[in-house]
Design a protein around this motif. Structure first.
Motif, PDB file in Angstrom:
ATOM      1  N   PHE A   1      13.679   1.141   6.814  1.00 55.24           N
ATOM      2  CA  PHE A   1      13.103   2.078   5.844  1.00 55.24           C
ATOM      3  C   PHE A   1      14.099   3.214   5.613  1.00 55.24           C
TER       4      PHE A   1
ATOM      5  N   MET B   1      11.785  -1.928  11.529  1.00 60.64           N
ATOM      6  CA  MET B   1      10.903  -2.940  12.097  1.00 60.64           C
ATOM      7  C   MET B   1      11.802  -4.143  12.424  1.00 60.64           C
TER       8      MET B   1
ATOM      9  N   LEU C   1      11.771   5.721  -1.618  1.00 60.30           N
ATOM     10  CA  LEU C   1      11.737   4.773  -0.494  1.00 60.30           C
ATOM     11  C   LEU C   1      12.493   3.489  -0.842  1.00 60.30           C
TER      12      LEU C   1
ATOM     13  N   ARG D   1       2.259  -1.535  -5.402  1.00 59.55           N
ATOM     14  CA  ARG D   1       1.224  -0.561  -5.023  1.00 59.55           C
ATOM     15  C   ARG D   1      -0.012  -0.675  -5.900  1.00 59.55           C
TER      16      ARG D   1
ATOM     17  N   SER E   1      13.603  -4.020  -1.640  1.00 56.58           N
ATOM     18  CA  SER E   1      12.437  -3.491  -2.360  1.00 56.58           C
ATOM     19  C   SER E   1      12.601  -1.989  -2.552  1.00 56.58           C
TER      20      SER E   1
ATOM     21  N   PRO F   1       9.741   0.130  -3.445  1.00 58.02           N
ATOM     22  CA  PRO F   1       8.323   0.007  -3.782  1.00 58.02           C
ATOM     23  C   PRO F   1       7.674   1.287  -4.281  1.00 58.02           C
ATOM     24  N   GLU F   2       8.243   2.440  -3.939  1.00 58.31           N
ATOM     25  CA  GLU F   2       7.691   3.697  -4.445  1.00 58.31           C
ATOM     26  C   GLU F   2       8.816   4.723  -4.488  1.00 58.31           C
TER      27      GLU F   2
ATOM     28  N   HIS G   1      13.077  -5.205   8.837  1.00 60.37           N
ATOM     29  CA  HIS G   1      13.102  -4.236   7.736  1.00 60.37           C
ATOM     30  C   HIS G   1      13.624  -2.882   8.199  1.00 60.37           C
TER      31      HIS G   1
ATOM     32  N   ILE H   1      13.560  -0.231   0.951  1.00 58.90           N
ATOM     33  CA  ILE H   1      13.383  -1.126   2.100  1.00 58.90           C
ATOM     34  C   ILE H   1      14.561  -2.091   2.107  1.00 58.90           C
TER      35      ILE H   1
ATOM     36  N   ILE I   1       0.848  -1.204   0.000  1.00 63.45           N
ATOM     37  CA  ILE I   1       0.000   0.000   0.000  1.00 63.45           C
ATOM     38  C   ILE I   1       0.876   1.244   0.000  1.00 63.45           C
ATOM     39  N   ASP I   2       0.323   2.331  -0.532  1.00 63.67           N
ATOM     40  CA  ASP I   2       1.066   3.594  -0.532  1.00 63.67           C
ATOM     41  C   ASP I   2       1.496   3.957   0.882  1.00 63.67           C
ATOM     42  N   GLY I   3       2.763   4.319   1.016  1.00 67.38           N
ATOM     43  CA  GLY I   3       3.284   4.677   2.335  1.00 67.38           C
ATOM     44  C   GLY I   3       3.561   3.471   3.217  1.00 67.38           C
ATOM     45  N   GLY I   4       3.416   2.270   2.679  1.00 69.74           N
ATOM     46  CA  GLY I   4       3.639   1.050   3.456  1.00 69.74           C
ATOM     47  C   GLY I   4       5.070   0.570   3.342  1.00 69.74           C
ATOM     48  N   ARG I   5       5.226  -0.742   3.339  1.00 70.76           N
ATOM     49  CA  ARG I   5       6.560  -1.341   3.337  1.00 70.76           C
ATOM     50  C   ARG I   5       6.828  -1.864   1.931  1.00 70.76           C
TER      51      ARG I   5
ATOM     52  N   GLY J   1       6.072  -4.383  -1.483  1.00 65.53           N
ATOM     53  CA  GLY J   1       4.854  -4.790  -2.173  1.00 65.53           C
ATOM     54  C   GLY J   1       4.432  -3.868  -3.302  1.00 65.53           C
TER      55      GLY J   1
END
Lengths: 417, 417
Positions: free
Chosen positions: B367, B362, B319, A176, B313, B315-316, B365, B321, A168-172, A174
């Motif tokens: 960030f 976490m 960012l 989007r 990752s 992912p966006e 993980h 990970i 998800i946006d702003g998540g970890r 994965g």
């Protein structure tokens, strides 16, 4: 579950001699009474709440038509993996390939890595595991990683099962967007080293004003997506997996899986880890949420993990210093003093910790503010501490003691971090 | 240093087979290049700064007429104990009796426990160690504990060396008043199981408006007290010990010991632990203080411990990970990205981490917020992280890799937590 000879290790060979170790923390082999014979501090698991939790979560998953693959990174304790598998778990979830190797060496054969597999050294471990008969799943979320894995596993001549991670946006981690999921599935389809086995997600990174609605929507998106990919013929297995759930919001995920029309065609898998010993902090709070949403679940999980330690100094009025520190117990929250015993006494004679307040931890010391009415407190007094969260207590220990309700040690379990 | 057969353990027997372990984190035995062959995340010690720190602190102690008993709880790494002893350390300091047992099994024979010894199970370990030839010291600060120890060790027929801990109001353990110190010394004198060998303190709990003045006064109090007790004939050894010092204020303690007129009659002992690998946070800051007080010490200690991990990752936008978490690295401060490499490259081709910012960890993980200008970042890129403080990184690992300046693995060391 017999150890696999191809992946034997010093760790697994040691198993039989655990009771004789003089190196490991907390062992003393002259007796089995926690209040008299065991070197403290020591990490302790209580058998009764443990057995309750194992049965409770297995039953919960079954009632929702889901399989259970407990997250093993919480405990990294092979004896707990065995108990979870014996109770009916479908597999064990892990975070890294060295963790998988350790679990497989102890006999766990279906392993789900809830992480991307990166690094050729880690891929080599995966190849070894698959060749040795491990049913191994890893997550993917990028074309780059999928291409790298595809090439590596094709060259090695083995097939790796992958789950696309839905983020998800702003998540970890994965993907989007739904489109990215589909594109990744198409890419995997063309790579002989890979097999698409389902979708994976983690609801613990869903935040916002209404996390409950957000998690429900996220779980529904997982269900919709796995059905869509299967319909488009992009899945390489008969009963594709859809998996999510930590130990805080498992009810929401399980309900979405139960109500998603997956039965008979898909394999929904829940992956809580901390549930097995629960806790006295973060997860105790989370459970209040679960039980308020689901009063039919009755009392829920019970805390089973504690650290026992002794007062080493009473240096000034109102202050006790305990021989336990950040090296011994998780400190997401400050630990809580639960009960006190005199050394050598039995569980019939608990002493008060009423008003005792842990105010600070150093590496090897815990500071407790005593209330004015605290009387008869002695150096050597043994205190049971509860804390949060369990992952960060387990990883402090090479062994834990399983005890009965009279604090007699039933077994001593090694960890394999 | 040969292992003592009377205290052999699975840990010490494993030593030779360390390189073959498939269970331990971070091992892969197909090669020795950290950027190509080693399962990441992995904890890494750089040989050059390590060798510098070992020599530097030994030299510092000698220049101040003090002995060095490095705190071993920091690393619990027998190979580091060996390096410290080979460099000239007088002994090893530890926090618990199981730690002593582990260090003694690896050949360290003079052990100073900078803690009160409580619990008969721990006392039994102490008896075993003394019988096996260990020169063992523990601290005491209460009549209650001294009476308990006196009885236990007299019954066991061995003599325990004790150091009276000198504390401060609002501090941790230790006698607050000079009178209490004297009383305790007199009590010890009458107990055949105990031998008073000196005084112990820890300046790290001195706070207030002017900690430097406070620590100097505290160190002077230690010196005055040990001289007073010796003068009163209350010491049971020829050259009584006076010991203090962590890794932040060692200059102040060493100066007070040097200027205290102890030479020839007393044994001043410094006990820093973190110095051996220094850090990128708390101790880097503390060192600024040391060097501003003592410009003659030149550059001081160098950070030697890092954790290497890979991006799993992207992912966006903005960012990354990383496959590393609280289970892998200390987080007293958020870790700092130091340098980046492409997997399989060499140290001639470092990539930028300019403006990269670790914002959250976490369990498994990390960030990282990437700056707008970050280009060409790939899944699989390897990042070296520095952090603080070292104790909390060491205890996450069962083994660490010693590397040279080209990131070739020179050795793999086990820990014995």
């Amino acid at each position: 579950m017999a150890p696999h000879s191809t992946l034997e290790s010093p760790g697994s060979q040691d198993k039989g001699s655990l009771g004789k170790s003089t190196l490991d923390k907390g062992t003393l082999e002259t007796g089995r009474d926690l209040l008299a014979d065991v070197s403290l501090p020591a990490a302790v698991i209580h058998e009764q709440p443990l057995a309750h939790n194992l049965a409770w979560m297995q039953n919960f998953a079954e009632q929702h038509g889901a399989q259970l693959a407990p997250h093993g990174k919480t405990t990294m304790t092979p004896e707990l993996f065995r108990r979870q598998l014996d109770a009916g778990s479908w597999g064990i979830t892990l975070a890294t390939l060295p963790q998988c190797r350790a679990a497989f060496a102890e006999g766990a054969t279906r392993l789900l890595v809830a992480n991307q597999l990166v690094g050729h050294a880690n891929m080599a471990i995966a190849v070894d595991l698959i060749r040795a008969g491990c049913e191994l799943y890893v997550t993917v979320d990028s074309a780059e990683n999928v291409a790298d894995l595809g090439e590596y596993f094709a060259k090695a001549g083995v097939t790796l099962r992958v789950l696309i991670e839905v983020g998800i946006d702003g998540g970890r981690c994965g993907c989007r967007e739904d489109e990215a999921i589909t594109e990744l599935a198409r890419q995997i389809r063309h790579l002989p080293g890979l097999m698409l086995a389902g979708l994976e997600g983690y609801e613990g990174v869903v935040h916002g004003d209404d996390p409950i609605a957000g998690i429900r929507a996220y779980a529904e998106r997982l269900v919709t997506s796995v059905k869509r990919l299967a319909q488009e013929g992009l899945m390489d297995v008969e009963s594709p997996i859809v998996t999510a759930s930590g130990s805080a919001w498992y009810d929401l995920i399980a309900e979405a899986f139960r109500d998603g029309g997956l039965e008979g065609h898909f394999t929904p898998v829940l992956r809580p880890g901390c549930y097995v010993v629960h806790d006295h902090g973060v997860y105790r709070e989370a459970q209040k949420g679960v039980l308020s949403r689901r009063p039919d679940l009755h009392e829920g999980l019970r805390p089973a993990l504690e650290v026992y330690a002794q007062i080493q100094s009473l240096p000034e009025p109102g202050l006790a210093i305990v021989a336990m520190g950040k090296r011994d117990i998780g400190i997401d929250l400050l630990p809580e003093a639960l009960v006190r015993y005199r050394e050598g006494s039995n569980t019939d004679s608990p002493l008060s910790v009423d008003g005792w307040k842990v105010v600070k931890l150093m590496d090897q010391h815990t500071f407790i503010e005593l209330p004015q009415h605290a009387e008869g407190v002695q150096v050597g007094d043994i205190i049971a501490f509860g804390t949060s969260h369990p992952c960060m207590t387990f990883d402090k220990w090479r062994q834990l003691h399983l005890v009965d309700e009279n604090l007699q040690v039933l077994d001593t379990w090694k960890t394999c971090f």
